[in-house]
Structure formats: structure tokens, C-alpha cells
Design a protein around this motif. Structure first.
Motif, PDB file in Angstrom:
ATOM      1  N   GLY A 107       0.820  -1.205   0.000  1.00 22.85           N
ATOM      2  CA  GLY A 107       0.000   0.000   0.000  1.00 22.85           C
ATOM      3  C   GLY A 107       0.853   1.254   0.000  1.00 22.85           C
ATOM      4  N   ALA A 108       1.873   1.284   0.858  1.00 18.13           N
ATOM      5  CA  ALA A 108       2.782   2.433   0.897  1.00 18.13           C
ATOM      6  C   ALA A 108       3.543   2.559  -0.416  1.00 18.13           C
ATOM      7  N   TYR A 109       3.948   1.438  -0.975  1.00 18.05           N
ATOM      8  CA  TYR A 109       4.686   1.431  -2.247  1.00 18.05           C
ATOM      9  C   TYR A 109       3.813   1.966  -3.383  1.00 18.05           C
ATOM     10  N   ALA A 110       2.552   1.563  -3.426  1.00 13.96           N
ATOM     11  CA  ALA A 110       1.639   2.017  -4.482  1.00 13.96           C
ATOM     12  C   ALA A 110       1.456   3.531  -4.439  1.00 13.96           C
ATOM     13  N   VAL A 111       1.340   4.087  -3.245  1.00 10.64           N
ATOM     14  CA  VAL A 111       1.178   5.537  -3.106  1.00 10.64           C
ATOM     15  C   VAL A 111       2.423   6.262  -3.617  1.00 10.64           C
ATOM     16  N   GLU A 112       3.598   5.767  -3.251  1.00  6.05           N
ATOM     17  CA  GLU A 112       4.844   6.439  -3.637  1.00  6.05           C
ATOM     18  C   GLU A 112       5.136   6.298  -5.132  1.00  6.05           C
ATOM     19  N   THR A 113       4.872   5.145  -5.711  1.00  2.49           N
ATOM     20  CA  THR A 113       5.129   4.993  -7.146  1.00  2.49           C
ATOM     21  C   THR A 113       4.160   5.831  -7.963  1.00  2.49           C
ATOM     22  N   ARG A 114       2.944   6.014  -7.481  1.00  2.00           N
ATOM     23  CA  ARG A 114       2.017   6.894  -8.197  1.00  2.00           C
ATOM     24  C   ARG A 114       2.542   8.334  -8.192  1.00  2.00           C
ATOM     25  N   LYS A 115       3.026   8.789  -7.042  1.00  2.00           N
ATOM     26  CA  LYS A 115       3.598  10.138  -6.970  1.00  2.00           C
ATOM     27  C   LYS A 115       4.748  10.288  -7.971  1.00  2.00           C
ATOM     28  N   LEU A 116       5.583   9.257  -8.063  1.00  2.63           N
ATOM     29  CA  LEU A 116       6.722   9.311  -8.978  1.00  2.63           C
ATOM     30  C   LEU A 116       6.255   9.400 -10.427  1.00  2.63           C
ATOM     31  N   MET A 117       5.288   8.586 -10.806  1.00  4.25           N
ATOM     32  CA  MET A 117       4.813   8.603 -12.186  1.00  4.25           C
ATOM     33  C   MET A 117       4.142   9.935 -12.529  1.00  4.25           C
ATOM     34  N   VAL A 118       3.377  10.483 -11.595  1.00  2.07           N
ATOM     35  CA  VAL A 118       2.743  11.783 -11.832  1.00  2.07           C
ATOM     36  C   VAL A 118       3.806  12.863 -12.011  1.00  2.07           C
TER      37      VAL A 118
END
Length: 341
Positions: free
Chosen positions: A154-165
Motif C-alpha cells: 500500500g505504501a509502495y503504491a502511493v509512492e510509485t504513483r507520486k513518482l509517475m505523476v
């Protein structure tokens, strides 16, 4: 033999016949050149314009690049990789309970491809895929084994989304668009897709994944230290050296269309490895089926507008061949080809 390879008794001593590709499709025993010049972009560079220009240049010339100092803690990357490896090493019965080839299922594990039952030859992989955004809508459907799976991923999904955005915002700025041009329906769906390849007794006969081009908007890939990814560049397959500390960024076909043919989305595939298991974590941003994809600038358009649902239907009907699918939406203003990479 059970479909899920991670449930097989290891080590596997011989390649089952169903996994041996015809002579003209298998990789063979010759060595492949290594792609040493993949752009490596430092996202902590003090000059934001320099970062933007590097991203634009890499997207135009290579269709692939790596980012470091990306803001995602190394500890979280390591924990997530450990959790994924733990999942595939987990109880066979539990993994079997999540098995599905239904693309509409929010969380599923399958082997080879979603066409496992009808394909002539199987690919040497298991895959775990689930939706991630909004997190609260999907996390309760994720695996419960290992016990820390939902918390860590869950924490990883939030951070990778921020990176892609962040990367998408830089792409938009570099193309002269508003930074939030690709927000909302263009990035509605987020998937995590984890490929797991057990050691293969003869990698010359098998493939870990078919050659393909990502149909989505953008992909970030966390690799392990075991090689396997190859990119088709200048009409030859080249090995992509793994860098576990970096994220590999792959612009998808929708970015190619949105950029009016300026960006490239590379054809790639995965090889198997004799001595070690290989696990990689891909995170994808995908437009909603109803959103219209079209070139964003005012030059003569290379592609006509289409909905993502319309494109994806065409993509799957053309056996996931990017050239065939994109040709259906091309205008007569310019001819493009994915053979660039």
C-alpha cells in the motif's frame, strides 16, 4: 502439471515440452549486446529544466530511461521486493485460490498469459496483478500473505504513483502543455503487476514474456539484480542491465499518441535465467476506457482521436501488436514506426 510455476517442485530439471518454443521463436544460445547507453536521470538535479529536457530527450530517442534519487526510500523498495518474493514462495493452496484469467478481476494470479488454456506454448512466468487506486477501494482485495503485504505494498503504491505523476508533469511541461494535462481520467487506473520467473534449466529454449509494447500511459519497473529484460533497438535485441536502485521508466503507447508521435514506446521481452529466480515489480497508469486519447499539439495530427477502450479492444484483436493497432488510428499526415527502438 500445475499451471502456477511457483508451485512446482524446484529445481526443475528439464523444460516441459509445452514451454519449448519453435526454433525460429526461441532465443538460442548466442550472446546479445548490452544496452549500456540507457539514459540515467537524477531527479534531485538542482536544475528542474535540465531534468525535464533529459526526460523529453530520452522519451524521444530511446523510449526508455532510468531515474535515481526518485524519492522512494530504498528500504521501501527492498521491503516490497521481499514481500513479493514471499508471496510467490507462499502456500500453494492460497495462491491457487487467487488464480484467475478474468481480466476484470481486481486481484489475480495467473501463469504465462491470460490465454494459458488455449496457447500453443507457455511463457516461463507467474504473474500477480491488482488494482491500486484509489487505495481504499482495492486494498481489502489484495493478498493477505505474507501478513505485511497490504501495509508494505500500500505504501509502495502511493509512492510509485507520486513518482509517475511527477514524470508525467515534466513530460507535459517539456511538450509545452500544462503540468496537470494528464491528470484525472488519463491516470484513473493504477495497476501493480509482478512477474516471477523460477530458474529455468535451459534458457535457450524458453521465454519469460512475449515481445510486446505497453498499451497504457506509462510504466515504472523495479528490477531485481537478475538480468532478463531485453529491448528491440535498431532491429536487434539488446539486454537491459538491471539496476535495483533505479526505476526503469517506459512511456506507453498512449504517450506516443498524445505526443503526436514524438515519444517512442519500445518493444521488449523477457528472457529466463538458469541459476536464479527473477522477480520484477511493474506499476502502470492507465486511462479510463471513456477518455479520448489524441495528439495534444496543433501540428497536423499523426493519429485521430479514440477512446482508450476503443484502442485496447483493437490492440487485443491484433494480438497485442502495436504497429497494427496504431495503424488503424493513423491519419495520412505522417507515417510512424516502432522499429526506431
Amino acid at each position: 502439471m500445475e499451471a502456477l510455476m511457483s508451485n512446482w517442485l524446484n529445481p526443475v530439471e528439464t523444460v516441459p515440452e509445452k514451454y519449448i518454443f519453435p526454433a525460429d521463436k526461441r532465443p538460442g544460445s548466442h550472446a546479445f549486446p548490452v544496452m549500456h547507453d540507457i539514459p540515467l536521470i537524477d531527479l534531485q538535479n538542482p536544475n528542474p529544466q535540465h531534468i525535464t529536457q533529459q526526460i523529453i530527450d530520452a522519451s524521444q530517442r530511446f523510449g526508455i530511461f532510468q531515474v535515481i534519487n526518485h524519492g522512494i526510500p530504498a528500504s521501501l523498495m527492498e521491503e516490497t521486493m521481499a514481500v513479493m518474493k514471499g508471496f510467490f514462495a507462499g502456500p500453494a493452496e492460497y495462491k491457487a485460490s487467487l488464480y484467475s484469467t478474468d481480466i476484470a478481476k481486481i486481484c489475480r494470479i495467473y501463469s504465462s498469459t491470460l490465454n494459458y488454456d488455449s496457447e500453443d506454448v507457455h511463457y516461463w512466468r507467474d504473474n500477480l496483478t491488482h488494482h491500486c487506486h484509489p487505495l481504499q477501494d482495492h486494498i481489502h482485495l489484495w493478498p493477505q500473505h505474507p501478513p505485511t503485504y497490504r501495509q508494505v505494498v500500500g505504501a509502495y503504491a502511493v509512492e510509485t504513483r507520486k513518482l509517475m505523476v511527477r514524470i508525467l508533469e515534466a513530460m507535459c511541461e517539456g511538450l509545452g502543455l500544462k503540468p496537470d494535462y494528464l491528470e484525472g481520467e488519463m491516470t484513473k487506473t493504477q495497476l501493480i503487476s509482478v512477474n516471477h520467473h523460477i530458474p529455468c534449466p535451459d534458457p535457450t529454449l524458453t521465454l519469460g514474456m512475449p515481445q510486446h509494447t505497453d498499451p497504457n500511459l506509462i510504466t515504472v519497473l523495479q528490477q531485481c539484480s537478475v538480468p532478463g529484460l531485453q529491448v528491440l533497438r535498431h532491429r536487434q535485441w539488446m539486454d537491459v542491465p538491471p539496476n535495483p536502485a533505479a526505476f526503469l521508466v517506459v512511456p506507453g503507447l498512449q504517450l506516443k499518441v498524445m505526443s503526436n508521435g514524438k515519444f517512442w514506446s519500445p518493444i521488449h521481452r523477457v528472457m529466463t535465467h538458469r541459476g536464479e529466480a527473477r522477480t520484477t515489480i511493474g506499476t502502470f497508469l492507465i486511462p479510463s476506457n471513456e477518455i479520448v486519447i489524441e495528439p495534444a499539439d496543433d501540428r497536423p495530427a499523426v493519429y485521430r482521436g479514440f477512446t482508450y477502450g476503443e484502442f485496447f479492444s483493437c490492440f487485443t484483436r491484433s494480438n497485442c501488436d502495436a504497429d497494427t493497432a496504431l495503424a488503424f488510428f493513423q491519419t495520412n499526415s505522417e507515417s510512424t514506426s516502432l522499429s526506431h527502438v
